[in-house]
Design a protein around this motif. Structure first.
Motif, PDB file in Angstrom:
ATOM      1  N   ARG A   1       0.814  -1.221   0.000  1.00 41.15           N
ATOM      2  CA  ARG A   1       0.000   0.000   0.000  1.00 41.15           C
ATOM      3  C   ARG A   1       0.848   1.271   0.000  1.00 41.15           C
ATOM      4  NH1 ARG A   1      -2.611  -3.052   3.750  1.00 41.15           N
ATOM      5  NH2 ARG A   1      -4.325  -4.227   2.856  1.00 41.15           N
TER       6      ARG A   1
ATOM      7  N   MET B   1       1.127   1.226  -3.834  1.00 42.64           N
ATOM      8  CA  MET B   1      -0.216   1.264  -4.428  1.00 42.64           C
ATOM      9  C   MET B   1      -1.227   1.533  -3.312  1.00 42.64           C
ATOM     10  SD  MET B   1      -0.205  -2.023  -7.021  1.00 42.64           S
ATOM     11  CE  MET B   1       0.221  -3.253  -5.789  1.00 42.64           C
ATOM     12  N   PRO B   2      -1.523   2.807  -3.038  1.00 41.92           N
ATOM     13  CA  PRO B   2      -2.408   3.145  -1.916  1.00 41.92           C
ATOM     14  C   PRO B   2      -3.776   2.455  -1.961  1.00 41.92           C
ATOM     15  CG  PRO B   2      -1.350   5.121  -2.748  1.00 41.92           C
ATOM     16  CD  PRO B   2      -1.002   4.010  -3.691  1.00 41.92           C
ATOM     17  N   GLU B   3      -4.280   2.140  -3.123  1.00 35.05           N
ATOM     18  CA  GLU B   3      -5.599   1.505  -3.252  1.00 35.05           C
ATOM     19  C   GLU B   3      -5.513  -0.017  -3.265  1.00 35.05           C
ATOM     20  OE1 GLU B   3      -8.453   3.355  -3.348  1.00 35.05           O
ATOM     21  OE2 GLU B   3      -7.131   5.070  -3.005  1.00 35.05           O
ATOM     22  N   TYR B   4      -4.346  -0.587  -2.979  1.00 31.62           N
ATOM     23  CA  TYR B   4      -4.152  -2.043  -3.045  1.00 31.62           C
ATOM     24  C   TYR B   4      -5.069  -2.777  -2.066  1.00 31.62           C
ATOM     25  CZ  TYR B   4      -1.938  -6.624  -2.691  1.00 31.62           C
ATOM     26  OH  TYR B   4      -1.703  -7.976  -2.678  1.00 31.62           O
ATOM     27  N   ASN B   5      -5.708  -3.827  -2.574  1.00 26.12           N
ATOM     28  CA  ASN B   5      -6.566  -4.682  -1.761  1.00 26.12           C
ATOM     29  C   ASN B   5      -6.126  -6.119  -2.027  1.00 26.12           C
ATOM     30  OD1 ASN B   5      -8.604  -6.348  -0.760  1.00 26.12           O
ATOM     31  ND2 ASN B   5     -10.243  -4.925  -1.295  1.00 26.12           N
TER      32      ASN B   5
ATOM     33  N   ARG C   1      -8.564  -8.557  -3.617  1.00 22.18           N
ATOM     34  CA  ARG C   1      -9.071  -8.276  -4.944  1.00 22.18           C
ATOM     35  C   ARG C   1      -7.978  -8.184  -6.011  1.00 22.18           C
ATOM     36  NH1 ARG C   1     -10.763  -2.530  -4.674  1.00 22.18           N
ATOM     37  NH2 ARG C   1      -8.552  -2.289  -5.079  1.00 22.18           N
ATOM     38  N   ASP C   2      -6.855  -7.616  -5.662  1.00 20.89           N
ATOM     39  CA  ASP C   2      -5.821  -7.293  -6.646  1.00 20.89           C
ATOM     40  C   ASP C   2      -4.771  -8.396  -6.762  1.00 20.89           C
ATOM     41  OD1 ASP C   2      -7.112  -4.823  -6.992  1.00 20.89           O
ATOM     42  OD2 ASP C   2      -5.980  -3.946  -5.333  1.00 20.89           O
TER      43      ASP C   2
END
Length: 170
Positions: free
Chosen positions: A45, A48-52, A55-56
């Motif tokens: 994160r 990639m601040p939006e990393y999940n 999901r990813d």
């Protein structure tokens, strides 16, 4: 068949007699992926601040000296190879520093707890002394003077009589 009888084996070391608490230290070599080959989600994160992670695609660790990422290469569709060696090396450095600071903070907490505990013992001891009545204090001082007045020869005799054993009975 008669079943054997086992003694239980506790999971937690702190339940064992004589246990001395230690600050836990990780045993992994790569702090980027914790020797799993996939970059730790909280580190991913940072890039990639939006990393999940649910999901990813999983970012593969490519830190120098860490070869664990190679274990995931057969899953081409679910891995992310964009994390370069330099990125992983920096994530490793960041996480090592975080662990160093966390360990230092934990050490400081233990040191403070020890100080509080020893201070409480010292205060309870001084409280007991300060609660002496004048008669108690006089008696303590009298016993102290009596003990200080014992000569080395008398100490030697008492040692023979009480601690070593007397030869008078023989």
């Amino acid at each position: 068949m008669k079943l054997p009888e086992f003694s239980p084996e506790p999971i937690r070391d702190e339940d064992q007699p004589g246990y001395q608490k230690e600050i836990w230290r990780p045993s992994w070599r790569c702090f980027c992926c914790r020797d799993l080959g996939i970059v730790d989600p909280h580190l991913a994160r940072l890039v990639m601040p939006e990393y999940n992670s649910d999901r990813d695609r999983n970012p593969i660790c490519q830190a120098p000296g860490c070869n664990e990422g190679a274990n995931w290469l057969h899953l081409r569709g679910s891995i992310d190879m964009r994390f370069t060696a330099a990125i992983c090396q920096e994530l490793d450095r960041i996480n090592r520093e975080d662990w160093r600071q966390a360990t230092q903070q934990q050490f400081e907490r233990y040191k403070k707890q020890l100080y509080i505990a020893t201070d409480a013992i010292a205060q309870s001891h001084s409280f007991a002394i300060s609660n002496r009545t004048p008669n108690d204090e006089r008696e303590v001082q009298q016993r102290k003077a009596e003990i200080e007045a014992i000569s080395p020869e008398q100490w030697g005799e008492m040692n023979k009589d009480y601690l070593v054993g007397s030869n008078k009975d023989e």
